[in-house]
Design a protein around this motif. Structure first.
Motif, mmCIF file in Angstrom:
data_model
loop_
_atom_site.group_PDB
_atom_site.id
_atom_site.type_symbol
_atom_site.label_atom_id
_atom_site.label_comp_id
_atom_site.label_asym_id
_atom_site.label_seq_id
_atom_site.Cartn_x
_atom_site.Cartn_y
_atom_site.Cartn_z
ATOM 1 N N LEU A 30 0.837 -1.198 0.000
ATOM 2 C CA LEU A 30 0.000 0.000 0.000
ATOM 3 C C LEU A 30 0.875 1.252 0.000
ATOM 4 N N ASP A 31 1.942 1.248 0.773
ATOM 5 C CA ASP A 31 2.849 2.385 0.820
ATOM 6 C C ASP A 31 3.467 2.633 -0.554
ATOM 7 N N TRP A 32 3.904 1.590 -1.223
ATOM 8 C CA TRP A 32 4.480 1.731 -2.562
ATOM 9 C C TRP A 32 3.449 2.272 -3.533
ATOM 10 N N GLU A 56 7.565 -8.463 3.302
ATOM 11 C CA GLU A 56 8.602 -8.487 4.328
ATOM 12 C C GLU A 56 8.022 -8.174 5.704
ATOM 13 N N ALA A 57 6.947 -7.409 5.737
ATOM 14 C CA ALA A 57 6.326 -7.010 6.998
ATOM 15 C C ALA A 57 5.247 -7.995 7.445
ATOM 16 N N LEU A 71 -6.225 -8.297 10.071
ATOM 17 C CA LEU A 71 -5.055 -8.052 9.221
ATOM 18 C C LEU A 71 -5.135 -6.688 8.550
ATOM 19 N N ILE A 72 -6.315 -6.321 8.063
ATOM 20 C CA ILE A 72 -6.499 -5.015 7.426
ATOM 21 C C ILE A 72 -6.207 -3.901 8.424
ATOM 22 N N LEU A 108 0.331 -0.137 10.644
ATOM 23 C CA LEU A 108 1.747 -0.127 10.234
ATOM 24 C C LEU A 108 1.995 0.915 9.153
ATOM 25 N N ASP A 109 1.087 1.016 8.188
ATOM 26 C CA ASP A 109 1.236 2.003 7.124
ATOM 27 C C ASP A 109 1.171 3.420 7.682
ATOM 28 N N LEU A 110 0.257 3.649 8.621
ATOM 29 C CA LEU A 110 0.137 4.966 9.246
ATOM 30 C C LEU A 110 1.414 5.313 10.007
#
Length: 119
Positions: A65-67, A80-81, A102-103, A109-111
């Motif tokens: 999501l970050d990418w 990897e995470a 999981l969501i 983690l993304d935040l």
């Protein structure tokens, strides 16, 4: 709440994800996401997408999501995470169904990464 980013870079990354995951027909992807095919066509032109749909899209395409939104890292960085996400999901959201936990854990983690990339 909607997320936005540079439209041309977003379009390139989404196109790359669709190519790498060999998604040729948007109809099947739209059905899997529970949206109209026109929504995906709009997403391909720019990042006007809800957080919920962004998370579902990244999970369905199996991309970071970050990418997808920022271009940071690489397309498979989320893999990897995965152990951290699994652990967080179990520890923080024991009462939620596993998929929703999981969501939620991935969103946290993304935040965290968005607030402090060194975290």
């Amino acid at each position: 709440m909607r997320v936005s980013t540079d439209a041309s870079a977003w379009a390139e990354r989404l196109g790359e994800a669709l190519r790498q995951r060999r998604i040729g027909k948007l109809q099947a992807l739209a059905a899997e996401l529970g949206v109209d095919e026109s929504a995906i066509s709009r997403w391909r032109r720019g990042p006007a997408i809800s957080i919920t749909n962004a998370i579902r899209l990244s999970q369905t395409l199996d991309v970071s999501l970050d990418w997808l939104f920022t271009g940071r890292g690489h397309i498979d960085a989320h893999r990897e995470a995965a152990p951290a996400v699994e652990r967080l999901a179990r520890e923080l959201f024991p009462g939620l169904p596993h998929g929703r936990a999981l969501i939620a854990a991935q969103a946290l983690l993304d935040l965290t990464q968005a607030v402090d990339p060194r975290a």
